[in-house]
Design a protein around this motif. Sequence first.
Motif, mmCIF file in Angstrom:
data_model
loop_
_atom_site.group_PDB
_atom_site.id
_atom_site.type_symbol
_atom_site.label_atom_id
_atom_site.label_comp_id
_atom_site.label_asym_id
_atom_site.label_seq_id
_atom_site.Cartn_x
_atom_site.Cartn_y
_atom_site.Cartn_z
ATOM 1 N N SER A 113 0.838 -1.163 0.129
ATOM 2 C CA SER A 113 0.153 -0.095 -0.092
ATOM 3 C C SER A 113 1.064 1.207 0.017
ATOM 4 O O SER A 113 0.557 2.177 -0.413
ATOM 5 N N ASN A 114 2.114 0.977 0.779
ATOM 6 C CA ASN A 114 3.073 2.078 0.709
ATOM 7 C C ASN A 114 4.283 1.201 0.667
ATOM 8 O O ASN A 114 4.310 0.083 1.071
ATOM 9 N N GLY A 133 0.926 -9.132 0.620
ATOM 10 C CA GLY A 133 0.191 -8.602 -0.433
ATOM 11 C C GLY A 133 1.054 -7.569 -0.995
ATOM 12 O O GLY A 133 0.415 -6.451 -1.779
ATOM 13 N N ALA A 134 2.335 -7.710 -1.272
ATOM 14 C CA ALA A 134 3.179 -6.591 -1.819
ATOM 15 C C ALA A 134 3.074 -6.925 -3.374
ATOM 16 O O ALA A 134 3.282 -8.315 -3.703
ATOM 17 N N HIS A 135 3.137 -6.095 -3.990
ATOM 18 C CA HIS A 135 3.102 -6.180 -5.626
ATOM 19 C C HIS A 135 4.468 -6.049 -6.080
ATOM 20 O O HIS A 135 4.725 -6.436 -7.071
ATOM 21 N N GLU A 136 5.557 -5.656 -5.305
ATOM 22 C CA GLU A 136 6.685 -5.486 -5.646
ATOM 23 C C GLU A 136 7.703 -5.351 -4.238
ATOM 24 O O GLU A 136 7.309 -5.121 -3.251
ATOM 25 N N ALA A 137 8.865 -5.902 -4.387
ATOM 26 C CA ALA A 137 9.617 -5.999 -3.378
ATOM 27 C C ALA A 137 11.199 -6.082 -3.637
ATOM 28 O O ALA A 137 11.475 -6.385 -4.692
ATOM 29 N N ILE A 138 11.998 -5.978 -2.635
ATOM 30 C CA ILE A 138 13.472 -5.886 -3.184
ATOM 31 C C ILE A 138 14.169 -6.205 -1.629
ATOM 32 O O ILE A 138 13.704 -5.456 -0.618
ATOM 33 N N GLU A 139 15.443 -6.856 -1.863
ATOM 34 C CA GLU A 139 16.070 -7.055 -0.601
ATOM 35 C C GLU A 139 17.188 -5.876 -0.352
ATOM 36 O O GLU A 139 17.391 -5.240 -1.385
ATOM 37 N N ILE A 140 17.220 -5.649 0.762
ATOM 38 C CA ILE A 140 18.503 -4.550 1.013
ATOM 39 C C ILE A 140 19.764 -5.176 1.780
ATOM 40 O O ILE A 140 20.620 -4.636 1.095
ATOM 41 N N THR A 164 2.063 -1.601 7.194
ATOM 42 C CA THR A 164 1.218 -1.829 6.001
ATOM 43 C C THR A 164 -0.019 -1.350 6.213
ATOM 44 O O THR A 164 -0.836 -1.876 7.087
ATOM 45 N N ASN A 165 -0.653 -0.741 5.240
ATOM 46 C CA ASN A 165 -2.058 -0.202 5.282
ATOM 47 C C ASN A 165 -3.109 -1.278 4.497
ATOM 48 O O ASN A 165 -3.125 -1.400 3.386
ATOM 49 N N TRP A 166 -3.407 -2.107 5.330
ATOM 50 C CA TRP A 166 -3.948 -3.475 4.817
ATOM 51 C C TRP A 166 -5.351 -3.044 3.987
ATOM 52 O O TRP A 166 -5.656 -3.798 3.111
ATOM 53 N N ARG A 167 -6.077 -1.779 4.570
ATOM 54 C CA ARG A 167 -7.068 -1.481 3.852
ATOM 55 C C ARG A 167 -6.987 -0.943 2.486
ATOM 56 O O ARG A 167 -7.279 -1.282 1.409
ATOM 57 N N LYS A 168 -5.608 -0.279 2.136
ATOM 58 C CA LYS A 168 -5.343 0.086 0.848
ATOM 59 C C LYS A 168 -4.895 -0.810 0.095
ATOM 60 O O LYS A 168 -5.169 -1.153 -1.340
ATOM 61 N N VAL A 174 -2.590 1.155 -4.748
ATOM 62 C CA VAL A 174 -1.166 1.412 -4.656
ATOM 63 C C VAL A 174 -0.318 2.111 -5.982
ATOM 64 O O VAL A 174 -1.047 2.017 -6.817
ATOM 65 N N LEU A 175 0.564 2.291 -5.567
ATOM 66 C CA LEU A 175 1.695 2.772 -6.514
ATOM 67 C C LEU A 175 2.708 1.768 -7.121
ATOM 68 O O LEU A 175 3.528 1.365 -6.271
#
Length: 264
Positions: A113-114, A133-140, A164-168, A174-175
């Motif tokens: 959501s953010n 529910g992440a549509h994109e992610a990356i390791e740091i 995480t804003n679970w509602r959004k 999402v962006l």
Amino acid sequence: MQYHGVLTKMQTEFNNPIQYYLVFENDFLNVNQLLGKKIKIQFAGYQCLSCGLDKKIFRQGFCYDCFYSIPAAGDWIMKPELSKAHLDIEDRDLDYERRVQLQPHIVYLANSSNVKVGVTRKSQIPTRWIDQGAHEAIEIVEVPNRYLAGITEIALKEHVSDKTNWRKMLQNDVLDLNLVEIRDSLKEFIPEEAKDYFIASNTETNIHFPVLQYPKKLKTLNLEKTPQFEGVLKGIKGQYLLFENDVVFNVRSSEGYVVEIAVT
């Protein structure tokens, strides 16, 4: 089709879209195959995921007594910075804590959501991102124990959210962001103990969820308050089932509930 068993978090398979499975003691259910079908869920009781007794679930699928005694529910689970196995200091069961804490951990950015920072065992990538529910992610960073991951998360959440804003997320509000740029901008804030573990050469992982229709106004299904529910399944995201009429059901928060599921 009818199924009976104890709810645990849905198992997932990384695919396009993600494949979801409800796994019971003697059976399993590919939830993706239920999209567009009417599902009836009947609440039938409790079964603690630790002791197996019919006792009211307190948190994380455990009854009150187990939650405050078993090593799998120690405070360091939710607060990795409290991990002490690397110092040979026991919380509840040092052997268990060594097995879990003293293995490679990832500090990551996930966008559901953010953008948020999080921690998980390396073996749980990309499962952890899917569950959120992440549509994109990356390791740091990839560090050798949970403590280093925890103090890194603490440092980075001064500059990026850890929630995480679970509602959004469920409304798909999402962006798409450049996580590589955000990751690189956080490098200077990584604690000295973890700076050498920074990952500079990876790219984003993109995740696609099986959703026919996203809800607009969320209505949360609580099986204790509504022990019998029936509705058409419209999607699956994170650990939520999305039904018609904006009803959403969090499977993860219902672990330890005994249910009967009928599909028509």
